[in-house]
Design a protein around this motif. Structure first.
Motif, PDB file in Angstrom:
ATOM      1  N   GLY A  73       0.820  -1.204   0.000  1.00 23.79           N
ATOM      2  CA  GLY A  73       0.000   0.000   0.000  1.00 23.79           C
ATOM      3  C   GLY A  73       0.853   1.253   0.000  1.00 23.79           C
ATOM      4  N   MET A  74       1.908   1.234   0.768  1.00 21.75           N
ATOM      5  CA  MET A  74       2.816   2.385   0.822  1.00 21.75           C
ATOM      6  C   MET A  74       3.519   2.581  -0.518  1.00 21.75           C
ATOM      7  SD  MET A  74       2.384   3.627   3.694  1.00 21.75           S
ATOM      8  CE  MET A  74       1.916   3.300   5.358  1.00 21.75           C
ATOM      9  N   MET A  75       3.910   1.475  -1.151  1.00 27.51           N
ATOM     10  CA  MET A  75       4.571   1.569  -2.456  1.00 27.51           C
ATOM     11  C   MET A  75       3.597   2.095  -3.517  1.00 27.51           C
ATOM     12  SD  MET A  75       7.514   1.249  -3.812  1.00 27.51           S
ATOM     13  CE  MET A  75       8.422   0.280  -2.666  1.00 27.51           C
ATOM     14  N   ALA A  76       2.345   1.687  -3.446  1.00 27.68           N
ATOM     15  CA  ALA A  76       1.338   2.172  -4.390  1.00 27.68           C
ATOM     16  C   ALA A  76       1.126   3.676  -4.226  1.00 27.68           C
ATOM     17  CB  ALA A  76       0.024   1.423  -4.185  1.00 27.68           C
ATOM     18  N   GLU A 126       2.349  -4.899 -16.037  1.00 20.72           N
ATOM     19  CA  GLU A 126       2.592  -6.331 -15.845  1.00 20.72           C
ATOM     20  C   GLU A 126       3.787  -6.554 -14.915  1.00 20.72           C
ATOM     21  OE1 GLU A 126       0.693  -8.892 -16.680  1.00 20.72           O
ATOM     22  OE2 GLU A 126      -0.720  -7.403 -17.458  1.00 20.72           O
ATOM     23  N   ARG A 127       4.817  -5.760 -15.063  1.00 22.61           N
ATOM     24  CA  ARG A 127       5.984  -5.854 -14.187  1.00 22.61           C
ATOM     25  C   ARG A 127       5.607  -5.453 -12.757  1.00 22.61           C
ATOM     26  NH1 ARG A 127      10.921  -2.388 -15.850  1.00 22.61           N
ATOM     27  NH2 ARG A 127      10.905  -3.848 -17.576  1.00 22.61           N
ATOM     28  N   MET A 128       4.775  -4.434 -12.634  1.00 23.20           N
ATOM     29  CA  MET A 128       4.371  -3.970 -11.308  1.00 23.20           C
ATOM     30  C   MET A 128       3.409  -4.952 -10.634  1.00 23.20           C
ATOM     31  SD  MET A 128       4.100   0.100 -11.825  1.00 23.20           S
ATOM     32  CE  MET A 128       4.521   0.562 -10.163  1.00 23.20           C
ATOM     33  N   LYS A 129       2.642  -5.705 -11.426  1.00 20.67           N
ATOM     34  CA  LYS A 129       1.739  -6.708 -10.855  1.00 20.67           C
ATOM     35  C   LYS A 129       2.503  -7.731 -10.036  1.00 20.67           C
ATOM     36  CE  LYS A 129      -2.281  -7.179 -13.809  1.00 20.67           C
ATOM     37  NZ  LYS A 129      -2.991  -8.028 -14.743  1.00 20.67           N
ATOM     38  N   LYS A 130       3.730  -8.025 -10.449  1.00 24.97           N
ATOM     39  CA  LYS A 130       4.553  -8.985  -9.711  1.00 24.97           C
ATOM     40  C   LYS A 130       4.906  -8.451  -8.325  1.00 24.97           C
ATOM     41  CE  LYS A 130       6.444 -10.805 -13.962  1.00 24.97           C
ATOM     42  NZ  LYS A 130       7.581 -10.821 -14.867  1.00 24.97           N
ATOM     43  N   ASN A 131       5.094  -7.142  -8.212  1.00 25.15           N
ATOM     44  CA  ASN A 131       5.427  -6.537  -6.924  1.00 25.15           C
ATOM     45  C   ASN A 131       4.192  -6.304  -6.058  1.00 25.15           C
ATOM     46  OD1 ASN A 131       8.116  -6.400  -7.662  1.00 25.15           O
ATOM     47  ND2 ASN A 131       7.887  -4.375  -8.559  1.00 25.15           N
TER      48      ASN A 131
END
Length: 140
Positions: A73-76, A126-131
């Protein structure tokens, strides 16, 4: 347990190893007993996509817990709000100094710089979905 966010939801769809869960996201006011007398209560239904190694453990209509880490949540918030804010402010001051204080041009260009920023985020989704991945547990 304090480092996790947990929401209850219902499995709405299963496609391969992807499970789509509907959760009801509520504000703190929405759970209040006086919400009928207040106009600030709010709730929204959201669909969360979760990738699991084996989707046969879940069926449409199952009640589940969707669990995510607080750090996600913080990263988002960082990527969606804080970085664009700094892009906007820094570019505004740089462009104002280059254009000798032309505020309209500086503001327009600064706002325009947010378009490629969010476009880059969208391209890398797609790359961010992994994180930003959630886990799912059945409610027994």
């Amino acid at each position: 347990m304090a480092d996790t966010i947990k929401h209850q939801g219902i499995v709405k769809n299963i496609i391969g190893t992807r499970i789509f869960v509907n959760i009801i996201q509520t504000t703190a006011c929405a759970a209040c007993s006086a919400k009928g007398y207040c106009s600030s209560s709010e709730s929204k239904e959201k669909t969360i996509e979760i990738t699991v190694p084996l989707s046969t453990d879940f069926h449409i209509g199952d009640q589940v817990d969707v669990i995510g880490e607080t750090s996600m949540g913080m990263m988002a918030v960082l990527w969606a709000f804080i970085v664009p804010f700094f892009v906007l402010i820094i570019s505004l001051f740089i462009i104002m100094s280059v254009t000798d204080g032309n505020e309209l041009l500086s503001a327009s260009v600064s706002l325009g710089l947010l378009i490629p920023y969010y476009l880059i985020l969208w391209i890398n989704k797609e790359r961010m979905k992994k994180n930003f991945s959630f886990t799912i547990k059945p409610i027994k």
